[in-house]
Write an enzyme that holds these catalytic residues in place. Structure first.
Site, PDB file in Angstrom:
ATOM      1  CE1 TYR A  33     159.240  73.040  40.990  1.00 51.93           C
ATOM      2  CE2 TYR A  33     160.383  71.528  39.503  1.00 51.93           C
ATOM      3  CZ  TYR A  33     159.864  72.661  39.550  1.00 51.93           C
ATOM      4  OH  TYR A  33     159.333  73.010  38.333  1.00 51.93           O
ATOM      5  CE  LYS A  35     156.273  71.929  39.185  1.00 54.61           C
ATOM      6  NZ  LYS A  35     155.312  72.848  39.069  1.00 54.61           N
TER       7      LYS A  35
END
Length: 252
Positions: free
Chosen positions: A153, A157
């Site tokens: 993640y 991001k």
């Protein structure tokens, strides 16, 4: 309020932060396509927006599927008009420590966040260039700065921030801006589900996190939506390639 009504697409818009963004953009005068994996999941929000006088459309599409994204944008164009605002909000979590993380955990997160944002943006940028106006807002996260158990993640991001800056450089001459919003701790169903998956009491987790937030509260989806609303507006035409952290305080 925008001086000109636009057509906006919000991916992952059926609930949580995406739904708050869709509501905000509708409030600001935009027609909103609420895109989610299943159109039926987006329909209640569309009915809500329509019930308050707004114009909205529920669209089902897997943002990782090139043909599905192209078809979704074609549907939006036919039913609402050419989209010139896109908010790449669709995302998933597959948290784990690196040695426990599977290849599928890694690939799915990368695909939804990065491939999804790429496909949606590529599919609408032609409409933006033709209109001489465009607003691209990508949802990043404070996790882009690094977060235990989120190597996939965090990388995705952070990748969205690089993607954002590059879009700003490439598309600025056509009247198109690209920015990212990076939320901190926001109380949503997803954060509650994450706490449950980790075996943590959400209220206790929230109190612990809030203790370290200067404004002394957790974030709300509406906080993120307000930032997106500004970046999607005509008034933000000289803001591009930026990452706005919505985290209740300074970030590292």
């Amino acid at each position: 309020m925008p001086t000109t009504a636009r057509v906006a697409i919000v991916t992952g818009g059926a609930r949580g932060i995406g739904a708050a963004i869709a509501r905000r953009l509708s409030h600001d005068g935009h027609a909103v396509a609420v895109l989610d994996l299943d159109a039926t999941a987006a329909q209640p929000l569309v009915d809500e927006i329509s019930g308050t006088g707004g114009k909205a459309l529920a669209v089902g599409a897997d943002v990782t599927d090139e043909a599905a994204v192209a078809a979704a944008v074609a549907q939006v164009t036919a039913d609402l008009g050419a989209p010139t605002v896109v908010v790449n909000n669709a995302g998933i979590l597959r948290d784990n420590l690196l040695f426990k993380m599977t290849l599928d955990d890694w690939d799915q997160v990368m695909s939804v966040h990065l491939r999804g944002a790429f496909l949606a943006t590529r599919a609408v940028q032609g409409h933006m260039v033709e209109a001489g106006f465009g607003r691209i807002v990508n949802l990043s996260s404070t996790s882009a700065l690094g977060n235990r158990g989120q190597s996939n993640y965090s990388a995705a991001k952070a990748g969205l921030q690089g993607f954002t800056r590059t879009l700003a450089i490439e598309l600025g001459r056509y009247g198109v801006t690209a920015n990212a919003v990076a939320p901190g701790f926001i109380e949503t169903d997803m954060t509650r589900a994450t706490a449950a998956r980790m075996g943590l009491d959400f209220e206790e987790l929230s109190r612990t996190v809030v203790a370290g937030i200067p404004v002394a509260r957790a974030g709300r989806p509406e906080d993120v939506a307000a930032a997106v609303g500004y970046l999607a507006s005509e008034e933000a035409g000289f803001v591009s390639g930026q990452v706005l952290y919505v985290a209740g305080g300074p970030t590292a």
